[in-house]
Design an enzyme around this catalytic site. Structure first.
Site: not given
Ligand code: 13P
Length: 284
Positions: A82-83, A181, A211
Site C-alpha cells: 500500500d502506498h 486519518g 476512516s
C-alpha cells in the site's frame, strides 16, 4: 496461495460491493483481519505501507504470515503493498511473491505519474501481479506522505480515463474528498465527480482514507462504483485505546499475551463493522 486482487475486485465490481483493505502492522493485527473475514465469509485484502512492510516487519515475514493465513482459510485473501513509492522496492517484493501492489506516484505531475506507473505495470503483469495507482491527491497523512489539505487536488475524470488507458493499471485510487486519518470537520465526498469517473473508467475504483467517514457516505460511494475501501486509522485507535485502558487497570502486567488481547478484541469489532459497511460478507 498468495492472490492478486484481480478476481476479487472484478467480482465486487460486478456484484456491487467493496472488498475491504485493512492496514496491518504485525501478527496480531493480521490475525484479527483474516479471522474476522473468515467468520464473515468476506474476501479481504491485507495491506501494509512501506513503513510497515519494508521498515518495521520485513517483507519476508509479512509474506510468510499472509501465506499461512491464505492456506488456513477458504476465503480469498490478498496481501497488498500500500502506498509504495519506490519502484525498485516493489519489484523486489514482487520477486519474493507479493501479487498485489499500489504504486503511489500521485505527488508527481501527470506525465511523470504515468511513466512511473507504466514501469511498474509492465513488470508486475509479467508475474500476474495487480497494480493500483492514484490520480489526484488526498489530504491528511499516510505514514511519511504528508499532503497539505489546502493543496488537495481531486481526480479529474477525463485525466483518469487517459491515465488508465495509457498505463494499463488494474485499479485506480480516486481523490474525491477523503483524507488519510481523522477529519478536522465533516468528511465531504464529491459524488458527482465519482459518477463521472465511473462513467469514463471501467476498472475497479478505490477509496482511500475511509476512516472517520460516516458509514452512509462510504456505502453511497460503493453504490456509485467504489470496489475497494482502505481502512487504517479506525483500526489503530481502538486497538491502542484498549491496550492503554488495560494498563490503567493492570499497571504491573508485562505479558504481551495479556495486554494485546483486549487490543485485538477491540479491533475485531471494527473490522466486523467495516465488512458490513462494505457489503462483502457472505460473498464466498
Ligand atoms: P485511513 O487511515 O484514513 O483509514 O486511510 C487508510 C488508507 O487509505 C490506506 O491506504
Amino acid at each position: 496461495m498468495i492472490l492478486s486482487t484481480r478476481e476479487m475486485l472484478k467480482k465486487a465490481q460486478k456484484d456491487g460491493y467493496a472488498v475491504p483493505a485493512f492496514n496491518i502492522h504485525n501478527l496480531e493485527t493480521l490475525q484479527v483481519v483474516v479471522e474476522t473475514a473468515h467468520e464473515m465469509r468476506s474476501p479481504v485484502i491485507i495491506a501494509g505501507t512501506p513503513s510497515t512492510i519494508t521498515d518495521y516487519a520485513g517483507p519476508d515475514y509479512i509474506k510468510a504470515m499472509a501465506e499461512v493465513a491464505a492456506g488456513k482459510y477458504d476465503i480469498p485473501i490478498a496481501i497488498h503493498l500500500d502506498h509504495f513509492e519506490d519502484v525498485n522496492e516493489i519489484k523486489k517484493d514482487i520477486d519474493i511473491g507479493f501479487r498485489s501492489c499500489m504504486i503511489d506516484a500521485s505527488k508527481h505531475e501527470f506525465e511523470e505519474n504515468i511513466a512511473i506507473v507504466k514501469e511498474v505495470v509492465d513488470y508486475a503483469h509479467k508475474f500476474d501481479t495487480t497494480v493500483e495507482a492514484e490520480l489526484g491527491k488526498l489530504g491528511g497523512r499516510e505514514d511519511d506522505l504528508v499532503v497539505d489539505e489546502k493543496d488537495t487536488m481531486y481526480t479529474n475524470p477525463d485525466d483518469a480515463a487517459e491515465f488508465v488507458e495509457r498505463t494499463g493499471v488494474d485499479s485506480l485510487a480516486v481523490a474525491i474528498g477523503t483524507a488519510h486519518g481523522l477529519y478536522k470537520g465533516e468528511a465531504k465526498l464529491d459524488f458527482e465527480r465519482l459518477k463521472e469517473i465511473r462513467n469514463k473508467v471501467s476498472i475497479p475504483l478505490v477509496l482511500h482514507g475511509a476512516s472517520d467517514v460516516p458509514d452512509e457516505l462510504v456505502k453511497k460511494a460503493i453504490s456509485l462504483g467504489i470496489c475497494k475501501v482502505n481502512v487504517a486509522t479506525d483500526l489503530k485507535i481502538p486497538f491502542s485505546s484498549a491496550v492503554k485502558e488495560f494498563f490503567e487497570v493492570h499497571p504491573e502486567e508485562s505479558d504481551p499475551r495479556k495486554y494485546m488481547t483486549p487490543g485485538k478484541e477491540a479491533m475485531k469489532k471494527i473490522v466486523k463493522h467495516k465488512i458490513e459497511v462494505c457489503g462483502s460478507a457472505n460473498r464466498y
